[in-house]
Design a protein around this motif. Sequence first.
Motif, PDB file in Angstrom:
ATOM      1  N   MET A   1     -20.687  24.437  10.136  1.00  0.00           N
ATOM      2  CA  MET A   1     -21.204  24.104  11.457  1.00  0.00           C
ATOM      3  C   MET A   1     -20.363  24.755  12.550  1.00  0.00           C
ATOM      4  SD  MET A   1     -22.354  20.104  11.003  1.00  0.00           S
ATOM      5  CE  MET A   1     -22.607  19.877  12.746  1.00  0.00           C
ATOM      6  N   ALA A   2     -19.028  24.738  12.386  1.00  0.00           N
ATOM      7  CA  ALA A   2     -18.145  25.337  13.388  1.00  0.00           C
ATOM      8  C   ALA A   2     -18.377  26.837  13.487  1.00  0.00           C
ATOM      9  CB  ALA A   2     -16.686  25.037  13.052  1.00  0.00           C
TER      10      ALA A   2
ATOM     11  N   HIS B   1     -24.203  13.533  12.042  1.00  0.00           N
ATOM     12  CA  HIS B   1     -24.819  14.728  11.457  1.00  0.00           C
ATOM     13  C   HIS B   1     -23.983  15.236  10.283  1.00  0.00           C
ATOM     14  CE1 HIS B   1     -27.623  18.215  12.361  1.00  0.00           C
ATOM     15  NE2 HIS B   1     -26.866  18.702  11.392  1.00  0.00           N
ATOM     16  N   VAL B   2     -22.672  15.330  10.470  1.00  0.00           N
ATOM     17  CA  VAL B   2     -21.783  15.781   9.394  1.00  0.00           C
ATOM     18  C   VAL B   2     -21.871  14.837   8.202  1.00  0.00           C
ATOM     19  CG1 VAL B   2     -19.365  16.087   8.733  1.00  0.00           C
ATOM     20  CG2 VAL B   2     -20.199  17.048  10.879  1.00  0.00           C
ATOM     21  N   GLN B   3     -21.828  13.555   8.451  1.00  0.00           N
ATOM     22  CA  GLN B   3     -21.897  12.579   7.364  1.00  0.00           C
ATOM     23  C   GLN B   3     -23.191  12.716   6.568  1.00  0.00           C
ATOM     24  OE1 GLN B   3     -21.379   8.802   9.295  1.00  0.00           O
ATOM     25  NE2 GLN B   3     -19.158   8.982   9.362  1.00  0.00           N
ATOM     26  N   PHE B   4     -24.295  12.900   7.288  1.00  0.00           N
ATOM     27  CA  PHE B   4     -25.581  13.027   6.602  1.00  0.00           C
ATOM     28  C   PHE B   4     -25.601  14.253   5.700  1.00  0.00           C
ATOM     29  CE2 PHE B   4     -29.884  15.000   6.794  1.00  0.00           C
ATOM     30  CZ  PHE B   4     -30.505  14.136   5.907  1.00  0.00           C
ATOM     31  N   LEU B   5     -25.175  15.405   6.215  1.00  0.00           N
ATOM     32  CA  LEU B   5     -25.182  16.611   5.402  1.00  0.00           C
ATOM     33  C   LEU B   5     -24.225  16.484   4.224  1.00  0.00           C
ATOM     34  CD1 LEU B   5     -25.391  19.499   8.036  1.00  0.00           C
ATOM     35  CD2 LEU B   5     -27.228  18.387   6.762  1.00  0.00           C
ATOM     36  N   GLN B   6     -23.082  15.876   4.437  1.00  0.00           N
ATOM     37  CA  GLN B   6     -22.140  15.678   3.337  1.00  0.00           C
ATOM     38  C   GLN B   6     -22.742  14.810   2.244  1.00  0.00           C
ATOM     39  OE1 GLN B   6     -18.784  14.159   5.560  1.00  0.00           O
ATOM     40  NE2 GLN B   6     -17.695  16.115   5.438  1.00  0.00           N
TER      41      GLN B   6
ATOM     42  N   SER C   1     -28.883  24.892  15.123  1.00  0.00           N
ATOM     43  CA  SER C   1     -29.898  24.556  16.122  1.00  0.00           C
ATOM     44  C   SER C   1     -29.883  23.084  16.516  1.00  0.00           C
ATOM     45  CB  SER C   1     -31.286  24.937  15.597  1.00  0.00           C
ATOM     46  OG  SER C   1     -31.372  26.311  15.323  1.00  0.00           O
ATOM     47  N   LEU C   2     -29.846  22.191  15.540  1.00  0.00           N
ATOM     48  CA  LEU C   2     -29.863  20.765  15.858  1.00  0.00           C
ATOM     49  C   LEU C   2     -28.541  20.306  16.476  1.00  0.00           C
ATOM     50  CD1 LEU C   2     -31.845  19.285  12.841  1.00  0.00           C
ATOM     51  CD2 LEU C   2     -32.608  19.566  15.189  1.00  0.00           C
ATOM     52  N   PRO C   3     -27.387  20.606  15.873  1.00  0.00           N
ATOM     53  CA  PRO C   3     -26.146  20.091  16.477  1.00  0.00           C
ATOM     54  C   PRO C   3     -25.825  20.675  17.846  1.00  0.00           C
ATOM     55  CG  PRO C   3     -25.648  21.481  14.560  1.00  0.00           C
ATOM     56  CD  PRO C   3     -27.127  21.220  14.551  1.00  0.00           C
ATOM     57  N   VAL C   4     -26.248  21.912  18.146  1.00  0.00           N
ATOM     58  CA  VAL C   4     -25.916  22.459  19.461  1.00  0.00           C
ATOM     59  C   VAL C   4     -26.590  21.655  20.568  1.00  0.00           C
ATOM     60  CG1 VAL C   4     -27.814  24.131  19.746  1.00  0.00           C
ATOM     61  CG2 VAL C   4     -25.539  24.647  20.673  1.00  0.00           C
TER      62      VAL C   4
END
Length: 364
Positions: free
Chosen positions: A265-266, A245-250, A72-75
Amino acid sequence: MIAHGDIATANDVLARLDTDQTWPADTPAPLLAYLNATSSLPADVDMARIHRAQAFFTRFGLQFGVSLMCRSLPVLYAGKQGGAQVLAATGQLTNRFERRASETLRFILNSAEPGGLDAGGKGLLTIRKVRLMHAAIRHFALATRGWPQTAWPEQWGMPINQEELAGTMLAFSTIAVEGLRTLGVEVSKADEEDQLYLWKTIGHVLGIIPEAMPDDVGSARDFWQALDRRNFGPSPAGAKLAQAHVQFLQSQLPEIAHGLVPDLMAVLLGRRAAGYLGLQQSHWWSWAIDLMRWVFRIKRKLADSSHTAQSFVEMYSEVLMEALQKHWASADPGVPFRIPDTALHPVTRPAPASGPQVQIEIQS
């Protein structure tokens, strides 16, 4: 206040908006009228539906968390005409992504948890603050120079406009529910309609006019497809936001699981939307995503089990959501949103090609 340069007072107001503090006697009349108008939901709101939707959200909180964070957020970063540009230009979703993600998730959680939209509920207090934050950002976006046409491009429409807000409400409802199904959760049509009703109601308090929101799930899908065709695509700002976003989740997961984030995410975004953001599925983690789906399907049966699959979910999905929960529940989740006293910083450079580990350089 902002138009007259009284930024300090405006920030003081924002700091009080999501609290139940008594407002001073010299509070401006227009602000008091706004506070009164947003203190409770309209009388015709079906509170039984609201409570059902909130109970469903709570029941599948873990799965909703994964769907919201990885779909939802990244889209929304794929909004190439104004949406991603405003998010990136404020600097709030890049250099301070952890704080901004916490603010967004707190808004969702406060609104979607049981009692959040009752009179005086935490959700209503948070929504009224977010609405005025949007107004402040609109003001600065229009005043900023440095966009592709120097001034804010007319073809982008108003910053944080009705269409973008309605799209955001759909991202948190219909699109999030589609993410649940991708994760293996069975969702009835009635539950999906209730989720849409919940976020349409939240959207009303947020200032979305009724005509801008779809009537039901079918029309919501039509709306989303039209929005996708017209406004979704690649942009430097969207790629920068996706990287942050990816960095934060990682950062919330054990290092061994870092590869799971872009793959998940993909999968949840789908190939086209993921491609807009520079995300590609490596397939290395396909087994883990398939296992996650299986676990979510039978999680109730495994509640008291020490099965390896249950341990997997606890190690990765639940570790992630528990880490985020600390930000939601924290008494001091970081520096709160403050109205800037300088112009925004538009992102016009393409994202570096070195992948999601690049250092973000946007300044707030």
